[in-house]
Motif scaffolding. Sequence first.
Motif, mmCIF file in Angstrom:
data_model
loop_
_atom_site.group_PDB
_atom_site.id
_atom_site.type_symbol
_atom_site.label_atom_id
_atom_site.label_comp_id
_atom_site.label_asym_id
_atom_site.label_seq_id
_atom_site.Cartn_x
_atom_site.Cartn_y
_atom_site.Cartn_z
ATOM 1 N N ARG A 1 28.348 -13.971 15.144
ATOM 2 C CA ARG A 1 28.708 -15.342 15.515
ATOM 3 C C ARG A 1 27.708 -16.309 14.899
ATOM 4 O O ARG A 1 26.504 -16.080 14.909
ATOM 5 C CB ARG A 1 28.710 -15.485 17.028
ATOM 6 C CG ARG A 1 29.747 -14.588 17.675
ATOM 7 C CD ARG A 1 29.714 -14.732 19.161
ATOM 8 N NE ARG A 1 30.665 -13.798 19.767
ATOM 9 C CZ ARG A 1 30.770 -13.601 21.049
ATOM 10 N NH1 ARG A 1 29.991 -14.254 21.892
ATOM 11 N NH2 ARG A 1 31.637 -12.755 21.519
ATOM 12 N N SER B 1 25.269 -11.380 17.853
ATOM 13 C CA SER B 1 26.156 -10.366 17.326
ATOM 14 C C SER B 1 26.673 -9.550 18.502
ATOM 15 O O SER B 1 25.965 -9.356 19.494
ATOM 16 C CB SER B 1 25.381 -9.491 16.336
ATOM 17 O OG SER B 1 26.236 -8.671 15.605
ATOM 18 N N ASP C 1 30.882 -8.038 15.477
ATOM 19 C CA ASP C 1 31.284 -9.437 15.332
ATOM 20 C C ASP C 1 30.032 -10.304 15.314
ATOM 21 O O ASP C 1 29.304 -10.361 16.313
ATOM 22 C CB ASP C 1 32.193 -9.874 16.489
ATOM 23 C CG ASP C 1 33.548 -9.198 16.458
ATOM 24 O OD1 ASP C 1 33.927 -8.686 15.392
ATOM 25 O OD2 ASP C 1 34.223 -9.186 17.504
#
Length: 76
Positions: free
Chosen positions: A68, A10, A66
Motif C-alpha cells: 500500500r 504491506s 499487497d
Amino acid sequence: MAVSSTAKDSVLVVTYQVGLNTLGAPMLRQRSLPNVLVAALDQDVFDVANALYGLQQYPLTAVRRDNRFELAAALV
C-alpha cells in the motif's frame, strides 16, 4: 500535476483449501495478515507464509503480498 508516492505498509494474503464441496471442487478460504514490514524481502514473506501454514491441516494454495502506498501531490 506530479504525484509522489510513499510506501505505507504491506499485507500478506494467503489462500488455503479447507475441503471439497459436494461437486468435488475445492473450497478455498482467504486470510489477510497485516503489518508486514515494507522493507521485508518477497522471499522472506513467502517463507513465513509457508512456515505458518505448514503448521495447519489445510494446504496453502496461494500467497499474495499487497503493498500500500500513500499518494500526494508533489511540490514542484
